[in-house]
Write an enzyme that holds these catalytic residues in place. Structure first.
Site, PDB file in Angstrom:
ATOM      1  N   ARG A  29      -6.916  -6.794   5.382  1.00  0.00           N
ATOM      2  CA  ARG A  29      -6.128  -7.697   6.224  1.00  0.00           C
ATOM      3  C   ARG A  29      -6.260  -7.262   7.685  1.00  0.00           C
ATOM      4  NH1 ARG A  29      -6.286 -10.818   2.712  1.00  0.00           N
ATOM      5  NH2 ARG A  29      -4.596 -11.697   1.472  1.00  0.00           N
ATOM      6  N   HIS A  80     -13.638 -13.950   7.102  1.00  0.00           N
ATOM      7  CA  HIS A  80     -12.782 -13.819   5.909  1.00  0.00           C
ATOM      8  C   HIS A  80     -13.472 -14.418   4.669  1.00  0.00           C
ATOM      9  CE1 HIS A  80      -8.345 -13.284   4.561  1.00  0.00           C
ATOM     10  NE2 HIS A  80      -9.163 -13.148   3.518  1.00  0.00           N
TER      11      HIS A  80
HETATM   12  N1  LIG Z   1     -11.416 -10.240   2.705  1.00  0.00           N
HETATM   13  C1  LIG Z   1     -11.229 -10.916   1.585  1.00  0.00           C
HETATM   14  O1  LIG Z   1     -11.958 -11.887   1.324  1.00  0.00           O
HETATM   15  C2  LIG Z   1     -10.165 -10.499   0.618  1.00  0.00           C
HETATM   16  C3  LIG Z   1     -10.093 -11.120  -0.637  1.00  0.00           C
HETATM   17  C4  LIG Z   1      -9.118 -10.702  -1.534  1.00  0.00           C
HETATM   18  C5  LIG Z   1      -8.245  -9.682  -1.193  1.00  0.00           C
HETATM   19  N2  LIG Z   1      -8.346  -9.101   0.036  1.00  0.00           N
HETATM   20  C6  LIG Z   1      -7.454  -7.983   0.412  1.00  0.00           C
HETATM   21  O2  LIG Z   1      -7.700  -6.893  -0.444  1.00  0.00           O
HETATM   22  C7  LIG Z   1      -6.445  -6.268  -0.714  1.00  0.00           C
HETATM   23  C8  LIG Z   1      -6.555  -5.429  -1.957  1.00  0.00           C
HETATM   24  O3  LIG Z   1      -6.623  -6.286  -3.079  1.00  0.00           O
HETATM   25  P1  LIG Z   1      -6.431  -5.734  -4.554  1.00  0.00           P
HETATM   26  O4  LIG Z   1      -6.373  -6.909  -5.453  1.00  0.00           O
HETATM   27  O5  LIG Z   1      -7.430  -4.673  -4.843  1.00  0.00           O
HETATM   28  O6  LIG Z   1      -4.980  -5.029  -4.405  1.00  0.00           O
HETATM   29  P2  LIG Z   1      -4.134  -4.262  -5.511  1.00  0.00           P
HETATM   30  O7  LIG Z   1      -4.732  -4.474  -6.865  1.00  0.00           O
HETATM   31  O8  LIG Z   1      -2.719  -4.606  -5.282  1.00  0.00           O
HETATM   32  O9  LIG Z   1      -4.364  -2.713  -5.156  1.00  0.00           O
HETATM   33  C9  LIG Z   1      -3.848  -2.111  -4.008  1.00  0.00           C
HETATM   34  C10 LIG Z   1      -4.277  -0.634  -3.973  1.00  0.00           C
HETATM   35  O10 LIG Z   1      -3.823  -0.069  -2.745  1.00  0.00           O
HETATM   36  C11 LIG Z   1      -3.087   1.115  -3.035  1.00  0.00           C
HETATM   37  N3  LIG Z   1      -2.008   1.295  -2.059  1.00  0.00           N
HETATM   38  C12 LIG Z   1      -1.004   0.445  -1.757  1.00  0.00           C
HETATM   39  N4  LIG Z   1      -0.189   0.978  -0.823  1.00  0.00           N
HETATM   40  C13 LIG Z   1      -0.703   2.195  -0.533  1.00  0.00           C
HETATM   41  C14 LIG Z   1      -0.325   3.228   0.344  1.00  0.00           C
HETATM   42  N5  LIG Z   1       0.763   3.123   1.124  1.00  0.00           N
HETATM   43  N6  LIG Z   1      -1.070   4.347   0.382  1.00  0.00           N
HETATM   44  C15 LIG Z   1      -2.149   4.465  -0.406  1.00  0.00           C
HETATM   45  N7  LIG Z   1      -2.585   3.527  -1.260  1.00  0.00           N
HETATM   46  C16 LIG Z   1      -1.858   2.404  -1.322  1.00  0.00           C
HETATM   47  C17 LIG Z   1      -2.516   0.904  -4.421  1.00  0.00           C
HETATM   48  O11 LIG Z   1      -2.196   2.158  -4.987  1.00  0.00           O
HETATM   49  P3  LIG Z   1      -1.528   2.265  -6.470  1.00  0.00           P
HETATM   50  O12 LIG Z   1      -2.605   1.801  -7.400  1.00  0.00           O
HETATM   51  O13 LIG Z   1      -1.225   3.692  -6.639  1.00  0.00           O
HETATM   52  O14 LIG Z   1      -0.341   1.344  -6.455  1.00  0.00           O
HETATM   53  C18 LIG Z   1      -3.669   0.186  -5.115  1.00  0.00           C
HETATM   54  O15 LIG Z   1      -4.611   1.117  -5.566  1.00  0.00           O
HETATM   55  C19 LIG Z   1      -5.496  -7.478  -0.827  1.00  0.00           C
HETATM   56  O16 LIG Z   1      -4.174  -7.142  -0.683  1.00  0.00           O
HETATM   57  C20 LIG Z   1      -5.984  -8.327   0.308  1.00  0.00           C
HETATM   58  O17 LIG Z   1      -5.310  -7.906   1.475  1.00  0.00           O
HETATM   59  C21 LIG Z   1      -9.279  -9.486   0.935  1.00  0.00           C
END
Ligand SMILES: NC(=O)c1ccc[n+]([C@@H]2O[C@H](COP(=O)([O-])OP(=O)(O)OC[C@H]3O[C@@H](n4cnc5c(N)ncnc54)[C@H](OP(=O)(O)O)[C@@H]3O)[C@@H](O)[C@H]2O)c1
Length: 310
Positions: free
Chosen positions: A225, A273
């Site tokens: 993000r 994006h």
């Molecule tokens: N650019 C694009 O096209 C696109 C597309 C889709 C998504 N995204 C972005 O990618 C992000 C990640 O997606 P996802 O589905 O992989 O998310 P997710 O499954 O919710 O995983 C989030 C990860 O971040 C870790 N985390 C959260 N808060 C943290 C902190 N304070 N310190 C350290 N680690 C932390 C979590 O740790 P735990 O496992 O220990 O909880 C988890 O491993 C989305 O939220 C979105 O912003 C971008």
């Protein structure tokens, strides 16, 4: 069952209404601009709703985010309390992110920006880089997307690390966790990929103090993000040589304003994006399946933990 659809920023609401209607026979699917009796609405399917939009529906059973992140829903300060938020995730999204991360890590690893500059100058300039096992890459966030990206990088042979909130075990990936593990994760990390969710804890994490903990001339890839990044700190780190190159897919304001310095910066690659933008057909099928499951059982696999923010 009745669902309303709302994408105020992208103006694709009607298209989604028609697609979801075709995938949910027997349901009433309408636009949030013309919802009928607000009390009759069971589900809202949204991308970047505006503050107060969702508060008008007193009987919402769930809110569906058209995307993996829920930060755009939680940004609504009048969001009805306690309504589950369903993410839209799937193998398609994960595969796309694997491809994007592999592409841009390899590009930085092989110093392609410098190689292309040499081509532009008709300069036969051979750049010899370390082999992947001698290149340390790190992924921040080891969720659906981050864990898959880290595995892909490990599969390419990189010395791969990951960082998450709670400790993980991933084959081929050295895992760090928590604020206490962050400095060790960053130390020696030559190419950094951000795949954290946007929360109060992670906003602005890509800042001068973090860049200073990376080795000099590290590369940074932000595909999570825009507000994870402090824009001015990146520009200063690029100018000062602490960061060598950056690839940015997400921005504070999207579309990125035409006069933003990132557009023409020779050390920055901008993509709009698209790192993992799900095609609408696949997204529609995932959303319809989740809605059917939720309507039947009161839950589904992709319900986010709104209290922790992702
Ligand atoms: N650019 C694009 O096209 C696109 C597309 C889709 C998504 N995204 C972005 O990618 C992000 C990640 O997606 P996802 O589905 O992989 O998310 P997710 O499954 O919710 O995983 C989030 C990860 O971040 C870790 N985390 C959260 N808060 C943290 C902190 N304070 N310190 C350290 N680690 C932390 C979590 O740790 P735990 O496992 O220990 O909880 C988890 O491993 C989305 O939220 C979105 O912003 C971008």
């Amino acid at each position: 069952m009745k669902a309303v659809v709302y994408l105020p920023v992208e103006d694709k609401t009607q298209w989604w209404v028609e697609m979801l209607q075709s995938l949910l026979p027997g349901w009433e699917v309408t636009s949030m601009d013309d919802p009928g009796d607000p009390a009759s609405v069971d589900f809202a399917v949204v991308w970047r709703p505006r503050t107060g939009d969702l508060a008008q529906f007193p009987n919402l059973r769930a809110i569906v985010s058209i995307g993996a992140g829920i930060d755009h829903v939680l940004a609504d300060k009048e969001l009805p309390a306690g309504v589950p938020i369903i993410r839209t995730v799937g193998t398609d999204l994960t595969q796309r992110m694997r491809e994007y991360v592999a592409l841009h890590v390899l590009r930085h690893h092989r110093d392609m920006p410098r190689q292309l500059q040499a081509q532009a100058e008709a300069d036969w300039h051979a750049i010899v880089v370390p082999v992947a096992p001698n290149r340390t890459v790190g992924v921040m966030g080891l969720g659906n997307l981050g864990a898959a990206a880290a595995q892909t990088l490990a599969g390419l042979g990189f010395d791969t690390r990951g960082w998450s909130k709670s400790h993980k075990e991933i084959d081929g990936v050295t895992c760090f966790a928590g604020t206490e593990g962050l400095d060790a994760f960053l130390d020696g990390c030559e190419i950094l990929v951000n795949l954290l969710p946007l929360t109060d804890e992670t906003r602005g994490i890509l800042s001068a103090s973090l860049f200073a903990k990376l080795p000099k001339e590290a590369c940074v890839i932000n595909c999570a993000r825009g507000p994870h990044l402090v824009d001015e700190d990146l520009l200063a780190a690029l100018d000062g040589g602490q960061v060598k190159q950056a690839t940015l897919d997400v921005f504070h304001q999207e579309p990125l304003p035409a006069d933003h310095p990132f557009w023409n910066h020779r050390k920055i690659t901008v993509t709009p994006h698209v790192a993992s933008q799900i095609d609408a057909g696949t997204g529609g099928r995932l959303i319809a399946a989740n809605l059917l499951e939720f309507a039947k059982t009161g839950t589904c696999n992709d319900v986010a933990d709104a209290a922790r923010g992702y």
